[in-house]
Structure formats: structure tokens, C-alpha cells
Motif scaffolding. Sequence first.
Motif, PDB file in Angstrom:
ATOM      1  N   PHE A   1      13.893   4.649  -5.408  1.00 36.78           N
ATOM      2  CA  PHE A   1      13.715   4.858  -3.970  1.00 36.78           C
ATOM      3  C   PHE A   1      12.307   5.360  -3.663  1.00 36.78           C
ATOM      4  N   PHE A   2      11.893   6.354  -4.418  1.00 31.35           N
ATOM      5  CA  PHE A   2      10.575   6.961  -4.204  1.00 31.35           C
ATOM      6  C   PHE A   2       9.491   5.892  -4.319  1.00 31.35           C
ATOM      7  N   SER A   3       9.617   5.113  -5.384  1.00 26.98           N
ATOM      8  CA  SER A   3       8.575   4.152  -5.690  1.00 26.98           C
ATOM      9  C   SER A   3       8.478   3.038  -4.652  1.00 26.98           C
ATOM     10  N   LEU A   4       9.608   2.680  -4.053  1.00 25.84           N
ATOM     11  CA  LEU A   4       9.560   1.618  -3.037  1.00 25.84           C
ATOM     12  C   LEU A   4       9.450   2.192  -1.619  1.00 25.84           C
ATOM     13  N   SER A   5       9.226   3.492  -1.517  1.00 26.66           N
ATOM     14  CA  SER A   5       9.158   4.173  -0.214  1.00 26.66           C
ATOM     15  C   SER A   5      10.426   3.947   0.599  1.00 26.66           C
ATOM     16  N   LEU A   6      11.575   3.992  -0.075  1.00 26.13           N
ATOM     17  CA  LEU A   6      12.836   3.754   0.631  1.00 26.13           C
ATOM     18  C   LEU A   6      13.505   5.064   0.998  1.00 26.13           C
TER      19      LEU A   6
ATOM     20  N   ILE B   1      -0.683   8.250   3.963  1.00 31.96           N
ATOM     21  CA  ILE B   1      -0.702   8.010   5.426  1.00 31.96           C
ATOM     22  C   ILE B   1       0.657   7.492   5.887  1.00 31.96           C
ATOM     23  N   SER B   2       1.307   6.707   5.034  1.00 29.46           N
ATOM     24  CA  SER B   2       2.621   6.210   5.454  1.00 29.46           C
ATOM     25  C   SER B   2       3.650   7.337   5.455  1.00 29.46           C
ATOM     26  N   LEU B   3       3.381   8.385   4.666  1.00 28.88           N
ATOM     27  CA  LEU B   3       4.300   9.528   4.663  1.00 28.88           C
ATOM     28  C   LEU B   3       4.094  10.428   5.888  1.00 28.88           C
ATOM     29  N   LEU B   4       2.877  10.459   6.401  1.00 32.25           N
ATOM     30  CA  LEU B   4       2.596  11.339   7.549  1.00 32.25           C
ATOM     31  C   LEU B   4       2.997  10.673   8.872  1.00 32.25           C
TER      32      LEU B   4
ATOM     33  N   GLY C   1      12.827   5.832   6.076  1.00 32.52           N
ATOM     34  CA  GLY C   1      12.589   5.172   7.344  1.00 32.52           C
ATOM     35  C   GLY C   1      11.207   4.534   7.406  1.00 32.52           C
ATOM     36  N   ILE C   2      10.428   4.673   6.328  1.00 31.65           N
ATOM     37  CA  ILE C   2       9.066   4.161   6.388  1.00 31.65           C
ATOM     38  C   ILE C   2       9.061   2.642   6.402  1.00 31.65           C
ATOM     39  N   MET C   3       9.814   2.057   5.518  1.00 35.06           N
ATOM     40  CA  MET C   3       9.878   0.605   5.502  1.00 35.06           C
ATOM     41  C   MET C   3      10.560   0.090   6.784  1.00 35.06           C
TER      42      MET C   3
ATOM     43  N   GLY D   1       0.831  -1.210   0.000  1.00 34.43           N
ATOM     44  CA  GLY D   1       0.000   0.000   0.000  1.00 34.43           C
ATOM     45  C   GLY D   1       0.861   1.254   0.000  1.00 34.43           C
ATOM     46  N   SER D   2       1.960   1.211   0.756  1.00 36.11           N
ATOM     47  CA  SER D   2       2.849   2.363   0.789  1.00 36.11           C
ATOM     48  C   SER D   2       3.618   2.489  -0.529  1.00 36.11           C
ATOM     49  N   ALA D   3       4.043   1.338  -1.056  1.00 31.69           N
ATOM     50  CA  ALA D   3       4.884   1.379  -2.265  1.00 31.69           C
ATOM     51  C   ALA D   3       4.079   1.788  -3.505  1.00 31.69           C
ATOM     52  N   VAL D   4       2.946   1.129  -3.704  1.00 29.59           N
ATOM     53  CA  VAL D   4       2.170   1.410  -4.918  1.00 29.59           C
ATOM     54  C   VAL D   4       1.336   2.670  -4.709  1.00 29.59           C
ATOM     55  N   GLY D   5       1.555   3.641  -5.562  1.00 34.86           N
ATOM     56  CA  GLY D   5       0.795   4.888  -5.387  1.00 34.86           C
ATOM     57  C   GLY D   5       0.994   5.778  -6.594  1.00 34.86           C
ATOM     58  N   LEU D   6       0.935   7.086  -6.339  1.00 36.11           N
ATOM     59  CA  LEU D   6       1.102   8.036  -7.438  1.00 36.11           C
ATOM     60  C   LEU D   6       2.457   7.867  -8.113  1.00 36.11           C
ATOM     61  N   GLY D   7       3.437   7.379  -7.348  1.00 34.63           N
ATOM     62  CA  GLY D   7       4.771   7.181  -7.911  1.00 34.63           C
ATOM     63  C   GLY D   7       4.729   6.287  -9.132  1.00 34.63           C
ATOM     64  N   ASN D   8       3.931   5.234  -9.061  1.00 35.16           N
ATOM     65  CA  ASN D   8       3.875   4.292 -10.181  1.00 35.16           C
ATOM     66  C   ASN D   8       3.051   4.822 -11.328  1.00 35.16           C
ATOM     67  N   ILE D   9       1.920   5.432 -11.017  1.00 35.68           N
ATOM     68  CA  ILE D   9       0.959   5.732 -12.077  1.00 35.68           C
ATOM     69  C   ILE D   9       1.103   7.154 -12.614  1.00 35.68           C
TER      70      ILE D   9
ATOM     71  N   PHE E   1       4.062  17.800  -1.549  1.00 32.68           N
ATOM     72  CA  PHE E   1       3.623  17.842  -2.959  1.00 32.68           C
ATOM     73  C   PHE E   1       2.782  16.627  -3.321  1.00 32.68           C
ATOM     74  N   TYR E   2       2.968  15.540  -2.580  1.00 29.81           N
ATOM     75  CA  TYR E   2       2.185  14.333  -2.849  1.00 29.81           C
ATOM     76  C   TYR E   2       0.696  14.623  -2.643  1.00 29.81           C
ATOM     77  N   SER E   3       0.426  15.425  -1.620  1.00 20.49           N
ATOM     78  CA  SER E   3      -0.959  15.749  -1.307  1.00 20.49           C
ATOM     79  C   SER E   3      -1.587  16.609  -2.407  1.00 20.49           C
TER      80      SER E   3
HETATM   81  N1  PFF Z   1       5.943   4.885  -2.886  1.00 19.69           N
HETATM   82  C1  PFF Z   1       4.876   5.822  -3.041  1.00 19.69           C
HETATM   83  C2  PFF Z   1       4.487   5.915  -4.483  1.00 19.69           C
HETATM   84  O1  PFF Z   1       5.160   5.328  -5.337  1.00 19.69           O
HETATM   85  O2  PFF Z   1       3.531   6.609  -4.768  1.00 19.69           O
HETATM   86  C3  PFF Z   1       5.208   7.184  -2.549  1.00 19.69           C
HETATM   87  C4  PFF Z   1       5.857   7.186  -1.257  1.00 19.69           C
HETATM   88  C5  PFF Z   1       5.217   6.681  -0.144  1.00 19.69           C
HETATM   89  C6  PFF Z   1       7.115   7.636  -1.197  1.00 19.69           C
HETATM   90  C7  PFF Z   1       5.855   6.620   1.037  1.00 19.69           C
HETATM   91  C8  PFF Z   1       7.764   7.591  -0.011  1.00 19.69           C
HETATM   92  C9  PFF Z   1       7.129   7.070   1.068  1.00 19.69           C
HETATM   93  F1  PFF Z   1       7.776   7.034   2.173  1.00 19.69           F
END
Ligand code: PFF
Length: 438
Positions: free
Chosen positions: A219-224, A316-319, A227-229, A9-17, A96-98
Amino acid sequence: MGFMLAAAGSAVGLGNIWKFPYMAGQMGGSVFVLTYLVCMFVIGLPILVTEWLIGRRGQKNPIHTMEDVAKAEGRSANWRWVGIIGVLGSFLILSFYSVIGGWATDYIFLAGKGTFLGMNGEGTNRIFSEFLGSVNHLLIWHTVFMFATAVIVAMGVSGGLERSCKIMMPGLGLLLIGLVVYAAVVSGPAFGQAFSFLFTPNWSALTGEAVLAALGHAFFSLSLGMGIMMAYGSYLGKDVNLISTARTVVILDVIVAILSGLAIFPLVFANGLQPGKGAGLIFVTLPIAFGNMTGGTILGVLFFIFLTFAALTSSISLLEPTVELLEEKTPLGRKSATLLSSVVIWALGVACVLSFNEWQNVTLFGKNIFDLLDYFTSKLMLPLTGLGTIIFAGWMMNQETIRRELNLSPALFAGWKFLCRIVIPIAVIFILIYGFMD
Ligand code: PFF
């Protein structure tokens, strides 16, 4: 299962699409895509495993986890800085994600009103430009998205949202596959053009900037690097196989990004749009498909709902890290900590909204506020924190314990050690230097 849902859920998001296709378009296509794929598997996957491994050991938030694990290994508590920069990164990214999450939310309604019916690229471009020019509109949706994120975090109900992913994620996946098939059928030769744009190496586009962008995006795409992971790692049971779980997350993440690219670029070429259009790319391409296919209105609504959900599980994982930190370091409770951090992030997001219109010309180093935030986080902070994490795991931690935890044979572990100690640090340092000298 719950863990997988949260991590995916954290990894797949706006980053991918949203971000992957627009960056691929700006960076000239295949070189970016291929470098991104290599970075995902060779650099991202081991760092994901490492973040989980450290997080499972530390059982706390990223800053204290780094501090505790470092001390337990007889190292300096200053390794906490890896955690600190990570939390700062998540804070900046959310601003900016928001804003983009707000765009996705608004597009649910635009699609539902039938705005895109029968439209071509010119029409969707016009709608998007009008949308960007309307400050109030953008502000409202940024506020709505940030508010939703804050409410979910404040009430501690992110688990519920993640469970909804069980429906939303497959739904999003199916819709993307449907869009790829649609694109293949209706756009004729443009599909082949898109395919070779994405996958046939065009070495002339190989620049330091493209390679750095691909690394940063992995990194962005995997939420790396935030510290989130690491924080998620504290929920992992001892018996979970880290490498195979990470492999699943990486593969899933890559598939969603590639599907998104394959759905979007045929539309770009078939409609004479610019691949390098930038942040608006999906918002001017996909509506053409929804506007011209049977059942497009309902499918468009569903698509943007799924996209908004995918964005929410990431936001939510970013906040979370900032809120946890405030909770621990100040007398604030969860609700006030969430309120305070959300308001500050929201305000930074307002500056980002303005950078798309009234403050378009407010630049620093030739970049507006949105570009600057993105550049600073993805291309600098995330790679640096990732580098810190991998150096810590490769050189500072007891290797035999790691070998047992990863359940690798001595021969395979030798390969792993070589990767973590030598290959990844050198690659990341090289790409950073190459990227910044470009
Ligand atoms: N990985 C998320 C995405 O690809 O949309 C964005 C993201 C979430 C980046 C959480 C960083 C993060 F810590």
C-alpha cells in the motif's frame, strides 16, 4: 502522459529505495519479498484501479469524492470516512517521510565532499551513527526538505517537478542498474547470497508480522489507502485504460524496489553488515560502493540527487490532500493552508528526529515515535482504508457500470468481481488478524 508521470512520481520514492530493502532485511528476506510481490499484483493493482475509478467519477478531493459517489449510488455519506482516514494517513506519513528525505538530501553533500572515499562498512556505519546522533544536523535537513515540499505545493508548481521526473526517473533507474552490475561484479559470492536471501523461500521467516508488513508496504509503495490516487483519478480522461495504466505503474514500482534490493544486499553480505540493521540500511551500504568505484563521488552525488527528487515528488503528493482539505473547509487560502499544515507536520517530524537519538528510549507499546508512526500508518490505516475502498467498489457500486468503464468482457469481469468482492477483503482481513495476533 502527464498523469502517468504524476502517478509514478507519487508511487516511486523512498518507499522503493529506502524502505523496501530495510524491511526485507528486518523481516528475513524472501518471505517478505514474495508476499510483497503477490500483494502488489493481487491486492495493490485492483485497489489502484478502484481508487482511480472512484476518483474519476467523483472529480473532487478524496473525502468529497467518497461522499458524492456513495450518495450517487444510493449509499450512506459515511463512506466519506474512507477519505478522512486516508487524509489523516498522508499527514502522519509525511512527518517521517520528510525526515528521511532530509537524510537523502544531506547525503548529496556528504558524497560530494568525498566523505566515503575508500571506506568500508565500518566507516560508513560510523558516519551514519554520528549523523543520527547530531540532532541539529537532522533537524536542519528535515526542515529543508519540508520547506521545499511546502514551497512547491504552495506555489502550485508540482507539475513542473513532475516533468523533471522525465529525466530524473530514468536517471535513477540507470544508476540502480549500474549499482546492481557493480555489486554483481565486485561482491563475488555475496551476490548469490543476496539473490537467495531475497528470492529463495525461507518459510521459517513466515510470520504474521512479516506478511502484514508486506501488505502494508504494498500500500505504502503504491501510495494507496490515502486517497492520493483517488485524487489523481480526477485528472484521468474517460478514454484511459485503467487496468493497463495501473499495470505499468505497479511493474515500474516493483522493478525499482527489486533493483534497489539487488544493489544493496550484496554489499551487506560482502561487508559483513547486518541485513536487519533497520532504517539506516541504504545509508551504510551504498556509500561503500560509491566510495570504492571509479567516478564514485560524482555518481554518489547524482544518486542522492535523484533519490531526493523521487522523494520530493512523493512528498508533495502527501501534502496535497491536507492542504486541499484545509482550503475547502476553512477560509484559508492555498498559501496559508500549506503553511499551517506544513508547520504541524514539521513539528511531528521533529519528534521523529528525536526518536533516533535523545528520545530513543521514549516508547509506547515497545516502539519509539518513528516506529510507531510507521506501524500505525502502514500496518493499520492503509490496509483499513484499502479494505474500505475495495468493499465499497465491490459491494456498493453498480457493477455493470464498472464493467463498462473497465472495458472487460463478462467472463473477465466475473473474475474481477470475485477478486474485489471476496478474495481481497478476506485476504486483507485475514492478514490484519494474523499480523496483530503474532
Ligand atoms: N509511494 C511513496 C514511496 O514509495 O516512497 C510514498 C508515498 C507517497 C506513500 C504518497 C503514500 C503516499 F500517499
